[in-house]
Scaffold this motif. Structure first.
Motif, PDB file in Angstrom:
ATOM      1  N   ARG A   1       0.893  -1.268   0.074  1.00 57.87           N
ATOM      2  CA  ARG A   1       0.004   0.030   0.069  1.00 57.87           C
ATOM      3  C   ARG A   1       0.949   1.322   0.149  1.00 57.87           C
ATOM      4  NH1 ARG A   1      -5.117   0.434   3.497  1.00 57.87           N
ATOM      5  NH2 ARG A   1      -5.003   2.381   2.233  1.00 57.87           N
ATOM      6  N   ASP A   2       0.377   2.099  -0.672  1.00 59.66           N
ATOM      7  CA  ASP A   2       1.423   3.504  -0.746  1.00 59.66           C
ATOM      8  C   ASP A   2       1.840   4.153   0.543  1.00 59.66           C
ATOM      9  OD1 ASP A   2      -1.186   4.758  -0.282  1.00 59.66           O
ATOM     10  OD2 ASP A   2      -0.751   6.164  -1.987  1.00 59.66           O
ATOM     11  N   ASP A   3       0.779   4.188   1.308  1.00 59.41           N
ATOM     12  CA  ASP A   3       1.086   4.559   2.755  1.00 59.41           C
ATOM     13  C   ASP A   3       2.083   3.910   3.692  1.00 59.41           C
ATOM     14  OD1 ASP A   3      -1.977   6.031   3.205  1.00 59.41           O
ATOM     15  OD2 ASP A   3      -1.752   3.981   1.910  1.00 59.41           O
TER      16      ASP A   3
HETATM   17 ZN    ZN Z   1      -2.997   4.902   0.515  1.00 60.46          ZN
END
Ligand code: ZN
Ligand code: PRT
Length: 212
Positions: free
Chosen positions: A51-53
């Motif tokens: 996930r990008d986070d």
């Molecule tokens: Zn995200």
């Protein structure tokens, strides 16, 4: 030869641009559906799909050596990573928007108001710089709906075409941050890994030069 680990977004607005860039660099990768790890067959690189986070944290901690992430997420997470290259895709801006019929004369109008956002850190920094105090209401998604359901007076969210704001009866009044995908690296990357990263950056820059 040393292999470097690159963290990429598994699915979302960064994934296509990231994989496209890798492929255009001549790197061959078979990414089976649902796989969270993959290796290239003709370049010493391994891919982690996340996930990008989570990407800035993985790179900061050295679980991944490098990553491709939106500059907005990297700054919001206050992560200690190095930006090694600006990649020029997934461009967007973080903006404040208010209901379209609301009179707006400047940022002071937001003093004492509530603003819904998924980017509290970037928003607070901007408001502090402007000397404005507002109640920041952090929500993780569907931010644009907040004013119409009485949750907040304004929103602060990512904008690319502006159509989501328009569809929700909002108008963009302040652009607070300009973002694009960036390549980040763990601080103090080992020399052998730095050499592999340099080869990768060499290919990326050659592509960008050919296109400019
Ligand atoms: Zn995200
Ligand atoms: O599942 P995961 O956590 O990995 O993904 P995500 O849902 O958190 O992120 P994702 O895939 O939506 O976005 C990843 C990154 O793409 C962002 O962090 C930005 O760097 C970049 N990016 C570029 C955007 C947009 N453009 C964008 N338009 N991210 C989100 N949006 C959303 C925005 O939040 C709003 O809801 O699109 C809507 C606005 O778009 P327009 O075109 O209507 O203005």
């Amino acid at each position: 030869m040393t292999t470097i680990k690159l963290a990429l977004q598994k699915k979302g607005r960064l994934s296509e641009g990231s994989m496209d860039l890798i492929r255009r660099c001549g790197i061959k990768v078979q990414n089976g559906i649902g796989k969270l790890k993959a290796e290239a067959s003709n370049f010493p690189i391994e891919f982690l799909f996340l996930r990008d986070d989570d990407i800035p944290g993985y790179v900061q901690d050295g679980i991944a050596d490098i990553g491709i992430v939106g500059a907005n997420v990297m700054v919001e997470k206050d992560s200690h990573v190095e930006v090694v290259h600006h990649l020029g895709f997934s461009k967007c801006r973080l903006s404040i928007a208010v209901p379209k019929d609301q009179e707006y004369n400047g940022i002071q109008d937001l003093d004492g108001k509530s603003i819904a956002t998924s980017y509290p850190v970037l928003l607070k920094k901007y408001l502090d710089e402007q000397g404005v105090t507002a109640d920041i209401h952090e929500i993780s998604g569907s931010v644009e709906i907040a004013p119409s359901i009485g949750l907040a007076d304004a929103v602060c969210d990512l904008v690319s075409t502006g159509s989501t704001l328009f569809q929700n009866g909002l108008k963009e009044v302040e652009q607070i941050y300009k973002s694009e995908a960036v390549m980040v690296a763990t601080p103090d990357l080992a020399e052998d890994k730095q050499a592999v990263l340099n080869q990768l950056l060499f290919r990326i820059k050659a592509l960008q030069e050919a296109e400019s």
